[in-house]
Design a protein around this motif. Structure first.
Motif, short mmCIF file in Angstrom:
data_model
loop_
_atom_site.label_atom_id
_atom_site.label_comp_id
_atom_site.label_asym_id
_atom_site.label_seq_id
_atom_site.Cartn_x
_atom_site.Cartn_y
_atom_site.Cartn_z
N ASN A 45 117.38 -23.57 -36.61
CA ASN A 45 118.25 -23.72 -37.80
C ASN A 45 118.14 -22.33 -38.68
O ASN A 45 119.30 -21.89 -39.00
CB ASN A 45 117.72 -24.62 -38.68
N TYR A 46 117.12 -21.63 -38.43
CA TYR A 46 117.04 -20.22 -38.95
C TYR A 46 118.15 -19.51 -38.36
O TYR A 46 118.85 -18.76 -38.82
CB TYR A 46 115.77 -19.70 -38.99
N ALA A 66 121.46 -20.17 -39.32
CA ALA A 66 121.86 -19.71 -40.36
C ALA A 66 122.30 -18.29 -40.69
O ALA A 66 123.16 -17.76 -41.38
CB ALA A 66 120.93 -19.99 -41.65
N CYS A 98 126.30 -24.72 -43.37
CA CYS A 98 125.29 -25.16 -42.95
C CYS A 98 125.28 -26.81 -42.82
O CYS A 98 124.88 -27.19 -41.72
CB CYS A 98 124.00 -24.86 -43.83
N ILE A 145 122.16 -28.29 -40.77
CA ILE A 145 121.10 -27.64 -41.30
C ILE A 145 121.05 -28.17 -42.55
O ILE A 145 121.98 -28.06 -43.65
CB ILE A 145 121.58 -26.21 -41.28
N ALA A 172 120.65 -27.68 -46.33
CA ALA A 172 120.73 -26.36 -47.28
C ALA A 172 120.65 -26.70 -48.64
O ALA A 172 121.30 -27.94 -49.13
CB ALA A 172 121.86 -25.74 -46.74
N ILE A 215 117.59 -22.73 -46.41
CA ILE A 215 117.99 -23.51 -45.45
C ILE A 215 116.49 -24.02 -44.91
O ILE A 215 115.60 -23.23 -44.92
CB ILE A 215 118.71 -22.79 -44.42
#
Length: 265
Positions: A128-129, A132, A178, A183, A185, A204
């Motif tokens: 996810n990082y 983002a 996101c 994700i 967020a 996030i």
């Protein structure tokens, strides 16, 4: 690591006398993995009895009432913050993250944002990082900052359609993107180094850690940032909410100052 001193001052002026004012102020930074807060001072005027509490998102609040005639109301909150103590805030065992996984309020996407998201390639991202970071870089390229182009009620879709906005709009759009990328967020209200107004960014969730990202400046929100509150959108993080009887027209004045304190070696 940085050490910052902050001053947040807000005043409401009324065109007529107000008879009652029941208020909730959400402007108290708290200790997290990333920041440590100290030497906090709270002034609310006119003088009144107020209490400290916590809202349903875990944000610190100051609440109370003014039960006498007054033509202005305001507060001054100051203190120190040691920032960038870790790379993010680790999710606690009893923390509910599901509410930050779905569209809500001002960050609901429309057809234009959904079409934009469909053009962004995220397949090669490992977590996810990484996703983002791709989203924030795309947003930085395709959206412009313009003061006065939106207001507190502008949605992510509305801001995106005109391709310009302020920090609140950047945050809402990134949250919408996101969510479409699955994700979690959330919206962050806070302060950053300098003189002016409050600021907004996004956290996030990736691999059990909330990472702070500033879409307005396309960077991580680390040394020069002080987090005040989190929520699903800007409405959850409003600095001042309440019920005022009388008062007529209102005029708000806000001043924010964040200065770096030299760290002794």
């Amino acid at each position: 690591m940085s050490k910052l001193h902050f001053d947040y001052w807000m005043e409401l002026s009324f065109s007529e006398l107000a008879t009652e004012n029941h208020f909730t102020i959400k402007c108290l930074p708290k200790d997290t993995d990333m920041q440590q807060i100290s030497d906090v001072k709270i002034e609310v005027f006119p003088e009144n009895n107020f209490q400290r509490g916590e809202d349903s998102f875990g944000n610190l609040t100051v609440y109370g009432n003014v039960l006498k005639l007054h033509q202005s109301f305001g507060f001054h909150i100051s203190g120190n913050a040691t920032t960038n103590l870790s790379y993010g805030d680790v999710v606690k065992e009893d923390e509910y993250t599901g509410i930050y996984s779905y569209p809500w309020g001002l960050n609901k996407p429309g057809a234009a944002l959904r079409d934009y998201f469909s053009q962004i390639a995220l397949d090669e991202c490992e977590n996810n990082y990484d996703k983002a970071l791709v989203l924030i870089n795309c947003l930085h390229e395709d959206f412009s900052y313009e003061t006065g182009s939106t207001n507190m009620r502008t949605t992510a879709e509305g801001a995106w359609q005109q391709k310009k906005g302020v920090c609140q709009d950047y945050a809402h759009i990134l949250i919408a993107l996101c969510h479409m990328a699955k994700i979690p967020a959330r919206y962050v209200a806070g302060m950053m180094a300098g003189e002016g107004f409050s600021h907004a960014w996004v956290e996030i969730l990736s691999e059990g850690v909330w990472h702070a990202i500033d879409p307005t400046h396309a960077c991580l929100a680390l040394d020069n940032y002080i987090k005040i509150s989190v929520g699903r959108d800007a409405k959850d993080c409003m600095i001042n909410k309440g019920i005022i009887k009388g008062g007529g027209m209102q005029m708000q004045n806000v001043k924010v100052l964040v200065e770096e304190i030299p760290v002794e070696v």
